[in-house]
Design a protein around this motif. Sequence first.
Motif, PDB file in Angstrom:
ATOM      1  N   GLY A 277      15.368  55.303  26.775  1.00 21.28           N
ATOM      2  CA  GLY A 277      16.199  55.063  27.959  1.00 21.28           C
ATOM      3  C   GLY A 277      16.197  53.648  28.470  1.00 21.28           C
TER       4      GLY A 277
ATOM      5  N   ALA B  16      19.530  56.787  25.531  1.00 21.88           N
ATOM      6  CA  ALA B  16      19.145  57.495  26.741  1.00 21.88           C
ATOM      7  C   ALA B  16      18.157  58.607  26.413  1.00 21.88           C
ATOM      8  CB  ALA B  16      20.378  58.066  27.430  1.00 21.88           C
TER       9      ALA B  16
ATOM     10  N   GLY C 292      22.431  60.380  29.460  1.00 21.28           N
ATOM     11  CA  GLY C 292      21.804  60.341  30.771  1.00 21.28           C
ATOM     12  C   GLY C 292      21.623  58.923  31.292  1.00 21.28           C
ATOM     13  N   GLN C 293      21.049  58.833  32.464  1.00 23.01           N
ATOM     14  CA  GLN C 293      20.797  57.543  33.101  1.00 23.01           C
ATOM     15  C   GLN C 293      19.826  56.719  32.273  1.00 23.01           C
ATOM     16  OE1 GLN C 293      20.216  57.385  37.427  1.00 23.01           O
ATOM     17  NE2 GLN C 293      18.349  56.221  37.077  1.00 23.01           N
TER      18      GLN C 293
ATOM     19  N   HIS D 247      17.477  52.838  32.210  1.00 23.01           N
ATOM     20  CA  HIS D 247      16.830  51.867  33.086  1.00 23.01           C
ATOM     21  C   HIS D 247      16.670  50.541  32.348  1.00 23.01           C
ATOM     22  CE1 HIS D 247      13.644  53.967  30.856  1.00 23.01           C
ATOM     23  NE2 HIS D 247      13.005  52.819  30.883  1.00 23.01           N
TER      24      HIS D 247
ATOM     25  N   ASP E  84      19.673  49.850  36.948  1.00 26.54           N
ATOM     26  CA  ASP E  84      19.777  51.170  36.338  1.00 26.54           C
ATOM     27  C   ASP E  84      21.223  51.419  35.908  1.00 26.54           C
ATOM     28  OD1 ASP E  84      17.123  51.627  36.785  1.00 26.54           O
ATOM     29  OD2 ASP E  84      17.420  52.757  38.632  1.00 26.54           O
ATOM     30  N   VAL E  85      21.373  52.105  34.797  1.00 23.40           N
ATOM     31  CA  VAL E  85      22.699  52.389  34.250  1.00 23.40           C
ATOM     32  C   VAL E  85      22.989  53.863  34.469  1.00 23.40           C
ATOM     33  CG1 VAL E  85      24.202  52.129  32.255  1.00 23.40           C
ATOM     34  CG2 VAL E  85      22.169  50.693  32.467  1.00 23.40           C
ATOM     35  N   PRO E  86      24.017  54.191  35.238  1.00 22.32           N
ATOM     36  CA  PRO E  86      24.262  55.600  35.552  1.00 22.32           C
ATOM     37  C   PRO E  86      24.659  56.405  34.322  1.00 22.32           C
ATOM     38  CG  PRO E  86      26.075  54.227  36.305  1.00 22.32           C
ATOM     39  CD  PRO E  86      24.994  53.289  35.873  1.00 22.32           C
ATOM     40  N   ALA E  87      24.441  57.720  34.408  1.00 26.16           N
ATOM     41  CA  ALA E  87      24.873  58.622  33.344  1.00 26.16           C
ATOM     42  C   ALA E  87      26.387  58.556  33.204  1.00 26.16           C
ATOM     43  CB  ALA E  87      24.422  60.048  33.656  1.00 26.16           C
TER      44      ALA E  87
ATOM     45  N   PRO F 242      29.663  52.009  31.921  1.00 24.02           N
ATOM     46  CA  PRO F 242      28.902  51.431  33.035  1.00 24.02           C
ATOM     47  C   PRO F 242      28.361  50.050  32.678  1.00 24.02           C
ATOM     48  CG  PRO F 242      28.326  53.737  32.722  1.00 24.02           C
ATOM     49  CD  PRO F 242      29.194  53.357  31.557  1.00 24.02           C
TER      50      PRO F 242
ATOM     51  N   THR G 114      26.028  46.911  32.388  1.00 26.13           N
ATOM     52  CA  THR G 114      24.604  46.639  32.288  1.00 26.13           C
ATOM     53  C   THR G 114      24.415  45.359  31.486  1.00 26.13           C
ATOM     54  OG1 THR G 114      22.443  47.559  31.691  1.00 26.13           O
ATOM     55  CG2 THR G 114      24.260  47.963  30.168  1.00 26.13           C
TER      56      THR G 114
ATOM     57  N   ASP H  77      27.920  53.371  24.313  1.00 27.71           N
ATOM     58  CA  ASP H  77      29.010  53.636  25.250  1.00 27.71           C
ATOM     59  C   ASP H  77      30.319  53.068  24.685  1.00 27.71           C
ATOM     60  OD1 ASP H  77      27.196  54.814  26.882  1.00 27.71           O
ATOM     61  OD2 ASP H  77      27.262  53.299  28.469  1.00 27.71           O
TER      62      ASP H  77
END
Length: 972
Positions: free
Chosen positions: A843, A855, A881-882, A884, A898-901, A936, A938, A957
């Motif tokens: 993650g 993740a 999932g989320q 970090h 933090d990278v959201p789900a 998202p 990051t 992603d």
Amino acid sequence: MGMASHKGLLLGVSLCALTGIVDPAWGQEAPVKAAEAEIIVTGSRVIANGNNSPIPVTVVTMEALQATKPSSVFDALLDVPAFAGSRGGTQSSASGNQASSNQINALNLRGLGPVRTLLLYDGHRVPPTQLDGLVDANIVPQMLLSRVDVVTGGASAVYGSDAIGGVVNFITDRKFKGVKLEMQRGISQQGDAGTYRIGGAFGANLFDGRGHFMASFESLHNDGLLARQRPQFAGRWTVQGNGSQANPFTLVSNLVNPAYTWGGKITGPATNPLLNTSFNSNGVLSPFVAGAKLGSLASGGDGIWDTTPSLIPMTNQTQAYGRFDYDVSDALHGYVSAAWTQDRAFNLYGNVNSQNLTISATNAFLPSAYQMQLAAAGIKTFTFSKKYAQGLVPPSNVNNNTSNVLINIGLDGKIGGFKWDLGYVYNQVRLQTLSNYTFNNGRLAAALDAVVDPFSGKTVCNVTLTNPGLYPGCVPINVFGPSSESQAAVDYVGSRGEFITRLPSHDLGFNLAGSPFSTWAGPVQMALSTEWRKQSLSLTSTSPTIDFAPLNCTGLRYNCVTPTATNLGSPTYNGAVAPRPEVGMTVIEGALEANIPLLVDKPFADAVNLNLANRYARYRAEGNPDLSAPARVTRFNAYTWKAGLDWHVSKALTLRGTHSRDIRAPNLYELYQTNAVTFSNSNTDLLTNSNLTGAGGLVQVVNGGNVNLRPEVASTTTLGLVFKPSAKFSLALDYYHIKVSDYITRINGWDVASQNACYTGNAYFCSLQVRPGSLSDTSKANAVTRWYSVPVNVAALTTQGVDVEANFRSTLVSKPFSLRALVTYQPHIYFVQPGVNRQDFAGAVGAPASYTAGAKFRAAIFAHFEPSEQWALDWETKIRGQMHQSPDATLYATPNTDVPAVAFSNLTITAKLKGPLAGRAQMYLNISNLFNQSAPITANYADQGSPGLRGGFALGDDPVGRYFRMGARLRW
């Protein structure tokens, strides 16, 4: 070597359970009873029924892969949650110019690293296609594939080295008959990243059915995205801070690098009256506006950023495949197959830059007013830094051209109740890497020393007057401005580096399988296999002088380090790659596997089977990282084993488990990477508190291989259950635990942890530095003169997790409908290295590229529905999932790192044509990222000094956005 021959229709096997059916969500074939088909399960050479395998395996049909991701087999496999951190597709980080292609598709099971995932093609090991030992899945021909088997557990006892994370086996449809064609065109919603794919295949029986021939051809093209043309990249996202509580990691946008400007910045010396001015216009200095400093970067001001890195490389791929089978008799069968793949990729990296060049205060291109100011201050030379973007100097760009030839010849047959096969595989990989623009350091130094010819009055290179034979045709270069260089000067100082890697391999193997006797519970199946293989590696380079004959500074007044007793000088080429004369490794292996029935038709035990396997291998390699020294022979042995239990409690419940010892042998590059010498004064010697040698020169940095490496050893445990109360529903759950010891990782002698380990008594770490005296001498005169960077068996990697799969199959409004869910939860991937804080890569986006995982929570949900005989709908939602920022728990980060789900959904609509083509043709529309979900934002703190070059999204992603593919398939 290869598996025994596959015959009949193959059963579908779930990711965590061998359910014995092919789910329509992933394929359209009807279910088949085990008794009606003979199956050899990847992960075993003796288990002939997928329901009896103790090791988790998935079988995915080509129909299923094409229904969800018609782009390529590789893209479709990435949606299986067991894969994490695979290389390929979009790039979250640009890479530098090396002799390995950064555009390959390398599968990574469990995030353990692609080198720990073994690829097979029709059961045969696929050898490395890259200098660093990685295998590009692109080389596998796709048109005639029937399915892909994925083993998600250790399998070294069955297949040998590299199967620590698991095995991916690409299997052809060896009985294909007829003709099939496929055409596809794709485009993003933004009107870019266009793709096309065309292919055809033919198969027919010959000689009254005793022979069979088939062939295929396929061409794929991707325009790529050679610029990061999406809104999220306009922010130039980086992570700043040092991870301390006082200065935690923070996600920041729109920073610039104040070390450079587009026109060039004067950076020294401190007494220079022109210090911190910049040529914002050609030949005209302006005060440099630094902006608000934030770490090594700044907010606002005249600093710059990288403008050119690609998001997706431009690629062209051509594949051809042919196979001929012949039944010599009912008991003897022969075959020969050949595959050829050509893969061409082009990619842009960052803008070329020059840092701290030494410029003469009387440089002919420097306006006279500035020369006068420097003369008045007694300045004879000054330092100068520049990043090139608006002028004629092209960005760093690379072509990777790979050609691969694979030939497989074999015989198989029966002797009594035993089956045997003998096969030989030859593979040849040629990878040409063209670094299309890099500076020739000698020519650059000569061109930067521009003077006025007193006879002609023209501006020329100083060496043209002092020694014209040194650099004939020298063209002086004007670097004072954003577009000040002439095309002739840019062409003169530039060079095209060419690196050619060759990786030939030979593989000869024999397998014998059968049932020599029976127990009270049934026949014991056994398999004996032996294998001999040889792998070679060589690298030719246009830059051979990097190792032995450094740049000759004769005639060069500036920008060339004069050789001293402690310093060999500067390499001729910037960004050069050291050559590697051919080295080789041979392996001789023997393995034995047995599947032993223990119980049958007992209370609470419909059947219990014990699966045992062991393998012994002898490795011999020869070479030396130091090309000036004689070759050394490296020998090591490897012993692997596996024990598995498959317990059918009832028809509805199966329990299963395995424990295995697996290995990964060091590859030829890790053993024999040529010692390449570079030079630095940026690494602090903690013993003497100095970063210079006693003689005052730069410190040598030697980067090479390590002939003393030994195999990595993994201990793998899997425990699982399969619950199948009816033909409509199945549920499977598997737990896994993998610990890799003697993990190979590169150690730098200058790292703080390495130096501290040396100074506290670890002799090995002391071997990574060279100094004139002993460690008891802390004077400046005893400063380090050479650092080493080598791979070492010094670390350990541990991971664990759970796989869950559910399959449901029924009808919706009386029409076929099915659901499938694959879920992986991998809470930890611990990396432990002496002297370094424990890292947990699960993650974490802020990890080195070689440790990219994914993740902790990953899932994929598939739905298939047929509203009529002419229409089919396939839906996929991929969830992660989320995530970090840092893998180091002792470091601090703000919540905005933090990278959201996120979830991405795909839809495929398939229409089966009516009329004359009924049952033979279909058209489809695939919409990837149906809801146009943005990736998202990051970035990785390791890249905090490179605004614009890296960052923007997490690997895996989708930053491209909604994408459309239309295609047609025909079959006769």
